[in-house]
Write a protein that holds these residues in place. Structure first.
Motif, PDB file in Angstrom:
ATOM      1  N   ASP A 195     -15.368 -18.258   7.670  1.00 38.89           N
ATOM      2  CA  ASP A 195     -13.933 -18.204   7.349  1.00 38.89           C
ATOM      3  C   ASP A 195     -13.738 -18.517   5.873  1.00 38.89           C
ATOM      4  O   ASP A 195     -14.128 -19.588   5.403  1.00 38.89           O
ATOM      5  N   ALA A 255     -12.247 -24.225   9.860  1.00 34.30           N
ATOM      6  CA  ALA A 255     -12.960 -23.125   9.214  1.00 34.30           C
ATOM      7  C   ALA A 255     -14.438 -23.285   9.542  1.00 34.30           C
ATOM      8  O   ALA A 255     -14.946 -24.407   9.607  1.00 34.30           O
ATOM      9  N   GLU A 308     -18.533 -26.386  11.593  1.00 33.68           N
ATOM     10  CA  GLU A 308     -17.085 -26.210  11.478  1.00 33.68           C
ATOM     11  C   GLU A 308     -16.517 -27.377  10.681  1.00 33.68           C
ATOM     12  O   GLU A 308     -16.986 -28.515  10.824  1.00 33.68           O
ATOM     13  N   GLU A 313     -10.823 -18.796   4.501  1.00 32.80           N
ATOM     14  CA  GLU A 313      -9.636 -19.663   4.394  1.00 32.80           C
ATOM     15  C   GLU A 313      -9.509 -20.475   5.680  1.00 32.80           C
ATOM     16  O   GLU A 313      -9.969 -20.031   6.731  1.00 32.80           O
ATOM     17  N   PRO A 314      -8.863 -21.638   5.622  1.00 30.90           N
ATOM     18  CA  PRO A 314      -8.588 -22.397   6.847  1.00 30.90           C
ATOM     19  C   PRO A 314      -7.732 -21.547   7.792  1.00 30.90           C
ATOM     20  O   PRO A 314      -6.886 -20.762   7.342  1.00 30.90           O
ATOM     21  N   ARG A 315      -7.962 -21.724   9.091  1.00 34.51           N
ATOM     22  CA  ARG A 315      -7.182 -20.973  10.074  1.00 34.51           C
ATOM     23  C   ARG A 315      -6.857 -21.892  11.256  1.00 34.51           C
ATOM     24  O   ARG A 315      -7.503 -22.923  11.447  1.00 34.51           O
ATOM     25  N   LEU A 363     -14.100 -25.799   1.768  1.00 33.43           N
ATOM     26  CA  LEU A 363     -14.514 -24.392   1.658  1.00 33.43           C
ATOM     27  C   LEU A 363     -14.755 -24.012   0.202  1.00 33.43           C
ATOM     28  O   LEU A 363     -15.733 -23.346  -0.123  1.00 33.43           O
TER      29      LEU A 363
END
Lengths: 136, 136
Positions: free
Chosen positions: A103, A116, A129, A105-107, A91
């Motif tokens: 996104d 993300a 993704e 941030e990673p989720r 990211l």
């Protein structure tokens, strides 16, 4: 190497049970996991197709990301997931290039994986993704 | 095992040179091969993304399969190709199940590979391809 490979192809479907059957019959796909992720409004089934993987996505309602996708585009390919070692690093790399992200941030994603999404605007129309999967 | 894995993800693009650059920058994709297949009205670039592969498709004109796809849907994911050992056998297997096919027999595809397409009607909206690739 930023991307290790294609982790899965996400496919939006109207009827999850029917789609699991069809992909099994046509392509020998074998169910790996099935999960409802209420926070994303989706029920999903992960299937192995040989060394590959597809993720069938069924919306929990019309006003969800996959529900809106189905209403606009109909059933079909929804996203491609690239497997990486470090989602946050990827990211940051894309952000430094000015790429538009979904996104920041990673989720947590489906099946306990860290994910993300990159906006289709950055890729020329493809919802992409990043996913980290330590199971593989 | 009918399907060995996902051979590639086909993506329709407006500008092939630009797309090769973008997928390289965002996902570290490395050009494997580039070819114009006049009989299909397409110029294509095959790229490695780690162990995965994507195929970028640019139409030679508006009245071609990819040209019509772009006019109708815009740029984005076009098809998924499943690698198999025997394309004719897979077609026979699907035909026996009553699945609608685009190609009734294997035919020469991009990069010298033998291919056949399955109609999206059979899969719930996904254009799927069988491909045999003895290079892998």
């Amino acid at each position: 190497m930023p991307v290790l490979g294609i982790h899965h192809l996400g496919i939006a479907v109207d009827d999850l049970d029917a789609a699991v059957l069809v992909y099994g019959q046509l392509f020998g796909a074998r169910l790996e996991n099935r999960e409802t992720l209420a926070s994303q409004g989706v029920e999903a089934a992960s299937l192995h197709t040989g060394t590959g993987r597809i993720e069938l996505l069924s919306p929990l309602g019309a006003d969800t990301p996959v529900g809106r996708f189905l209403a606009k585009r109909g059933p079909g390919m929804h996203h491609v997931a690239f497997q990486v070692d470090d989602v946050a690093l990827e990211l940051a790399r894309l952000r430094a290039q000015g790429a538009r992200l979904v996104d920041e941030e990673p989720r947590p994603g489906l099946f306990g994986l860290q994910v993300a999404f990159v906006h289709p605007e950055a890729t020329g129309g493809v919802l992409a993704e990043f996913v980290r999967d330590d199971r593989d």
